[in-house]
Design an enzyme around this catalytic site. Structure first.
Site, PDB file in Angstrom:
ATOM      1  CG  ASP A  67     -11.151  63.561   1.340  1.00 32.43           C
ATOM      2  OD1 ASP A  67     -11.791  64.620   1.486  1.00 32.43           O
ATOM      3  OD2 ASP A  67     -11.404  62.707   0.474  1.00 32.43           O
ATOM      4  NE  ARG A  68      -7.122  63.594  11.025  1.00 33.69           N
ATOM      5  CZ  ARG A  68      -7.378  64.078  12.234  1.00 33.69           C
ATOM      6  NH1 ARG A  68      -8.607  64.446  12.536  1.00 33.69           N
ATOM      7  NH2 ARG A  68      -6.427  64.211  13.137  1.00 33.69           N
TER       8      ARG A  68
END
Length: 232
Positions: A67-68
């Site tokens: 995930d970012r």
């Protein structure tokens, strides 16, 4: 067309002829998306092209994603043969992934195995962990243990057994332990850098070509809480 800098602060954890492993920073996207931001995959390609003075296009296969707002280990394949074998290793769970998370609230047990059924909301890009199976849900399994108590937080070590969307974030939220900075899953305020305190710390896998056993560890980001964690 955005220009990719080869002088970016890229932290290489392992590199050989077949694969390259990097320590992802907060905010990096692994693969291109609708934001149009330069993804980590393109940054790694630019690094390889510059380092080895490659005249043509650089091959790089995306094996998995983080995930970012998450940091830590990301593996890329440098050859198509390595990519197909790595894909098999990851899809068949022949890898051991260990994460660290800094959470709010003391978990109900010092160590435990969590089993939920994860359903995904595509509209707002979130997942929910249910105690029982619901329509369109998938089984999610992980083990955790408390490895340290900080002043106002707890540090957990997590071994992931399935790879569902936002799995760790959703499952920890479900037991009342949202990850620091994770507004989507119940933490009360964001981190200043927009990230969350979830870090892909260790990966153990068999090399897709040489068959050597690799154990890769990613240093934690520079932050007062991560700096306080015992790295032994």
């Amino acid at each position: 067309m955005k220009v990719v800098s080869t002088t970016t602060n890229l932290q290489i954890l392992h590199e050989d002829n077949h694969l390259i492993v990097v320590n992802k920073r907060v905010g990096d996207i692994v693969q291109g998306d609708k934001t149009g931001d330069v993804p980590l995959s393109e940054i790694v390609k630019a690094y390889i092209k510059h380092k080895y003075q490659k005249p043509g296009a650089v091959y790089l296969g995306v094996v998995h994603r983080l995930d970012r707002p998450t940091t830590g280990i990301v593996v890329f394949a440098k050859t198509s043969k390595a990519l197909s074998r790595l894909n098999e290793l990851f899809s068949s769970r022949q890898t051991q992934k260990t994460y660290w998370a800094v959470v709010k609230n003391n978990p109900p047990h010092e160590q435990d195995s969590l089993q939920h059924f994860i359903s995904r909301n595509e509209k707002n890009n979130t997942s929910k962990a249910h105690s029982k199976e619901v329509p369109n849900s998938k089984l999610a399994l992980l083990d955790y243990r408390v490895i340290q108590k900080l002043t106002a937080y707890w540090v957990l070590e997590i071994n992931l057994h399935t790879g569902r969307h936002h799995q760790i974030r959703a499952q920890l939220a479900a037991i009342g332990c949202p990850i620091k900075g994770d507004l989507k899953y119940g933490f009360d305020r964001s981190n200043t850098d927009g990230g969350i305190h979830l870090h892909a710390r260790k990966l153990v896998l068999t090399h897709p070509v040489t068959k050597e056993l690799l154990e890769i560890i990613a240093p934690t980001p520079t932050h007062v809480l991560w700096d306080a964690v015992d790295k032994q």
